[in-house]
Design a protein around this motif. Sequence first.
Motif, short mmCIF file in Angstrom:
data_model
loop_
_atom_site.label_atom_id
_atom_site.label_comp_id
_atom_site.label_asym_id
_atom_site.label_seq_id
_atom_site.Cartn_x
_atom_site.Cartn_y
_atom_site.Cartn_z
N ASP A 144 -40.57 30.31 58.20
CA ASP A 144 -41.32 29.06 58.32
C ASP A 144 -40.28 27.95 58.46
N TRP A 145 -40.29 27.24 59.60
CA TRP A 145 -39.26 26.23 59.88
C TRP A 145 -39.15 25.21 58.75
N GLN A 146 -40.30 24.81 58.19
CA GLN A 146 -40.25 23.83 57.10
C GLN A 146 -39.71 24.46 55.81
N LYS A 147 -40.31 25.57 55.40
CA LYS A 147 -39.93 26.18 54.11
C LYS A 147 -38.55 26.82 54.15
N ASP A 148 -38.18 27.39 55.29
CA ASP A 148 -36.93 28.15 55.38
C ASP A 148 -35.83 27.38 56.09
N LYS A 149 -36.04 26.08 56.31
CA LYS A 149 -35.09 25.28 57.09
C LYS A 149 -33.68 25.34 56.51
N ALA A 150 -33.56 25.31 55.19
CA ALA A 150 -32.22 25.30 54.58
C ALA A 150 -31.44 26.56 54.95
N ASP A 151 -32.10 27.73 54.85
CA ASP A 151 -31.43 28.99 55.21
C ASP A 151 -31.13 29.04 56.71
N LEU A 152 -32.11 28.67 57.54
CA LEU A 152 -31.91 28.69 58.98
C LEU A 152 -30.74 27.78 59.37
#
Length: 146
Positions: free
Chosen positions: A11-19
Amino acid sequence: MSSQIHVRIADWQKDKADLRRIRETVFIAEQAVPPELEWDAEDASAVHFLALDGDYAIGAARLLPDGHIGRVSVLKDWRGLKVGDALMNAVIAEAERCGLKQQMLSAQVHASPFYERLGFTIVSGEFLDAGIPHVDMVRHSSQEPV
């Protein structure tokens, strides 16, 4: 491949930090891609993928609505462990699930044999993207039902 390694849609919003951590490490720090070229408006509409070792994110990729695959990246310590294959297989499966019969990508020239193993064909001459030699590649899904 370690049984701990798996790929999921992110999820771009939820997983943005990892991405962002993975892409910043691989493209900006290792390959010196300028940050303004790495981050674009297409992230918001893309389907993102994370490869995880247990619950630690080690790889990323994205699929655009038109079938373009990009930002395929694996952290250095996990290269050579088939993480890229797992990521790409998940992306291709999702593209096919969405009815995208053709998948496209711009590959760094040194990585083109990796994509050829996955069924992609080089369809352009070499060109520079962010100062790195690339080629355009295309894969056509088989018309057979899966």
